[in-house]
Design a protein around this motif. Structure first.
Motif, PDB file in Angstrom:
ATOM      1  N   TYR A   1      81.715  -7.881 103.444  1.00  0.00           N
ATOM      2  CA  TYR A   1      80.608  -7.161 102.801  1.00  0.00           C
ATOM      3  C   TYR A   1      80.182  -7.870 101.520  1.00  0.00           C
ATOM      4  O   TYR A   1      79.000  -7.929 101.202  1.00  0.00           O
ATOM      5  CB  TYR A   1      81.032  -5.723 102.507  1.00  0.00           C
ATOM      6  CG  TYR A   1      79.899  -4.855 102.018  1.00  0.00           C
ATOM      7  CD1 TYR A   1      78.870  -4.485 102.877  1.00  0.00           C
ATOM      8  CD2 TYR A   1      79.858  -4.403 100.695  1.00  0.00           C
ATOM      9  CE1 TYR A   1      77.814  -3.695 102.430  1.00  0.00           C
ATOM     10  CE2 TYR A   1      78.813  -3.609 100.253  1.00  0.00           C
ATOM     11  CZ  TYR A   1      77.793  -3.257 101.122  1.00  0.00           C
ATOM     12  OH  TYR A   1      76.756  -2.477 100.675  1.00  0.00           O
TER      13      TYR A   1
ATOM     14  N   ASN B   1      86.161 -10.902 101.815  1.00  0.00           N
ATOM     15  CA  ASN B   1      85.507  -9.626 102.086  1.00  0.00           C
ATOM     16  C   ASN B   1      84.129  -9.898 102.692  1.00  0.00           C
ATOM     17  O   ASN B   1      83.241 -10.462 102.039  1.00  0.00           O
ATOM     18  CB  ASN B   1      85.367  -8.818 100.786  1.00  0.00           C
ATOM     19  CG  ASN B   1      84.856  -7.422 101.039  1.00  0.00           C
ATOM     20  OD1 ASN B   1      83.769  -7.234 101.563  1.00  0.00           O
ATOM     21  ND2 ASN B   1      85.636  -6.429 100.657  1.00  0.00           N
TER      22      ASN B   1
ATOM     23  N   THR C   1      76.417  -9.239 100.431  1.00  0.00           N
ATOM     24  CA  THR C   1      75.695  -8.504  99.380  1.00  0.00           C
ATOM     25  C   THR C   1      75.856  -9.072  97.972  1.00  0.00           C
ATOM     26  O   THR C   1      75.070  -8.692  97.089  1.00  0.00           O
ATOM     27  CB  THR C   1      76.153  -7.041  99.342  1.00  0.00           C
ATOM     28  OG1 THR C   1      77.557  -6.988  99.010  1.00  0.00           O
ATOM     29  CG2 THR C   1      75.937  -6.360 100.682  1.00  0.00           C
TER      30      THR C   1
ATOM     31  N   PHE D   1      71.437  -4.426 100.753  1.00  0.00           N
ATOM     32  CA  PHE D   1      71.947  -4.435 102.124  1.00  0.00           C
ATOM     33  C   PHE D   1      71.230  -3.389 102.967  1.00  0.00           C
ATOM     34  O   PHE D   1      70.876  -3.636 104.126  1.00  0.00           O
ATOM     35  CB  PHE D   1      73.450  -4.182 102.121  1.00  0.00           C
ATOM     36  CG  PHE D   1      74.071  -4.195 103.487  1.00  0.00           C
ATOM     37  CD1 PHE D   1      74.217  -5.381 104.184  1.00  0.00           C
ATOM     38  CD2 PHE D   1      74.507  -3.023 104.078  1.00  0.00           C
ATOM     39  CE1 PHE D   1      74.793  -5.404 105.443  1.00  0.00           C
ATOM     40  CE2 PHE D   1      75.080  -3.029 105.340  1.00  0.00           C
ATOM     41  CZ  PHE D   1      75.221  -4.229 106.022  1.00  0.00           C
TER      42      PHE D   1
ATOM     43  N   ASP E   1      74.272  -2.617  97.225  1.00  0.00           N
ATOM     44  CA  ASP E   1      74.218  -1.750  98.409  1.00  0.00           C
ATOM     45  C   ASP E   1      72.774  -1.510  98.833  1.00  0.00           C
ATOM     46  O   ASP E   1      72.454  -1.487 100.020  1.00  0.00           O
ATOM     47  CB  ASP E   1      74.887  -0.404  98.119  1.00  0.00           C
ATOM     48  CG  ASP E   1      76.376  -0.523  97.844  1.00  0.00           C
ATOM     49  OD1 ASP E   1      76.988  -1.499  98.315  1.00  0.00           O
ATOM     50  OD2 ASP E   1      76.908   0.359  97.151  1.00  0.00           O
TER      51      ASP E   1
END
Length: 395
Positions: A49, A47, A53, A110, A107
């Motif tokens: 993302y 993944n 993160t 990021f 989040d």
């Protein structure tokens, strides 16, 4: 080194319009890097993302945001990895984002990088444009974007946030906005230990201005004759700039009960310290005991030599004193740290003035040629960043 001649800073709207080509190019490079990461990660069933993160330092920052300080990991060899090693500004911003939105702490990290990285690019442009002109400013931003470790600029790490604060603080010094420079240096000092480099740039620039006035009654670092108000603002900058780094280090010492040097003990738990480059030199030397490790050793020597050459070139090109001081401290701290040798390219990421000699050279070439060079390097950087971030070790 000579001082810069005073130039009126453009209005905010005018400054954004002037920086637009650099920011557009920067955004394109970052999108390319993220696309390459996404495709590579999909091919490896990972993944993308999560890689950005929730790995390595990003996890530590998120834990600080969620749990506060005091979390530590004890390793089998007796080392203690404490989250006190991580400075507080990024976790504070992550906590703020989580409090004001449904986003998680990761989040939030990021999002902070997503906003801070173009702010850093704009600050780099502002510095390079002020010193060498608009084309050099655009080239400097694109060179920073296409660095092999450029993918870190999009991670939930503190490099982008720190570089933004450092670049704008340096620009404030160059344009005589002393209080702004001091306030931004304070925030940079709350972001990473290398915030000391920004403090040093402010202090040395202010000291040089005071000495120059005392000897010749001449202008300050911006080339502007100083009045009492300017001197007062300069003193405020000197007082403000170290409060972030010094405040956190002293708090850690109080929190651990180990006094003013407590933060050094925390870093020692991570086997990190400043030894003048001895451990790094041994690490490089060990590469020459086998093949193909010797190729890595040659590459490391060439890399260090390139960094030194770029700094010396900056001196010869008479870069302004604040840039030379800042770059010198960042480079020394990165190369002379006693651990995390694989992370040294990332630790050098904030040393953007090293790129200015290359930016000046690119700016003097034809636009098509410089665009072709930067385009090819951008593709290579995107592929390398995807490969690197999908590896086993931290960047």
């Amino acid at each position: 080194m000579t001082d810069l001649e005073t130039r009126a800073a453009p209005s905010r709207a005018g400054a954004l319009h002037r920086a637009a080509p650099a920011l557009a190019g920067y955004a394109a490079v970052r999108v390319l890097g993220l696309l390459a990461l996404f495709l590579w990660s999909e091919a490896r069933d990972k993944n993308a993302y999560t890689l950005l993160t929730a790995r390595w330092d990003a996890l530590w920052y998120a834990r600080v945001a969620e749990l506060g300080y005091g979390y530590e990991v004890r390793l089998a060899n007796g080392d203690v990895h404490s989250n006190l090693a991580f400075f507080p500004l990024l976790p504070l911003l992550e906590r703020l984002v989580a409090a004001l939105s449904p986003l998680s702490y990761a989040d939030g990290g990021f999002l902070v990088s997503l906003l801070a990285s173009p702010a850093a690019a704009w600050g780099i442009f502002a510095v390079a444009d002020h010193v060498y002109g608009r084309r050099a400013g655009v080239c400097a931003v694109l060179l920073w974007a296409v660095l092999p470790v450029g993918i870190v600029q999009s991670m939930a790490y503190s490099e982008s946030l720190f570089t933004a604060l450092a670049a704008w603080s340096l620009y404030a010094v160059l344009t005589g906005r002393w209080v702004t420079a001091g306030a931004l240096a304070l925030l940079a000092g709350l972001t990473r230990p290398v915030g000391l480099a920004v403090v040093a740039a402010v202090w040395v620039s202010a000291a040089a201005a005071f000495l120059r006035e005392g000897r010749t009654a001449g202008p300050d670092v911006t080339g502007t004759p100083a009045d009492d108000r300017t001197r007062t603002r300069r003193v405020l900058a000197v007082l403000l700039s170290p409060l972030g780094a010094a405040g956190y280090v002293l708090w850690v010492g109080h929190h651990t009960g180990r006094g003013p040097l407590g933060y050094l003990d925390v870093q020692a738990g991570w086997r990190n310290g400043f030894d003048g480059g001895y451990a790094f030199a041994r690490f490089v030397a060990e590469k020459f005991t086998s093949f193909p490790a010797v190729l890595a050793g040659v590459g490391l020597i060439l890399g260090v030599a390139s960094v030194v050459w770029l700094y010396v070139t900056g001196v010869r090109q008479r870069q302004p004193l604040p840039l030379l001081v800042y770059t010198g401290v960042v480079t020394a701290l990165a190369l002379c740290a006693s651990s995390y040798f694989g992370s040294k390219p990332r630790l050098l990421l904030p040393a953007f003035p090293l790129l200015l000699p290359l930016a000046v050279a690119l700016a003097r070439t034809r636009i098509r040629r410089s665009a072709n060079v930067l385009g090819c390097v951008a593709v290579a950087s995107a592929v390398y960043g995807a490969f690197w971030l999908n590896g086993s070790g931290p960047p």
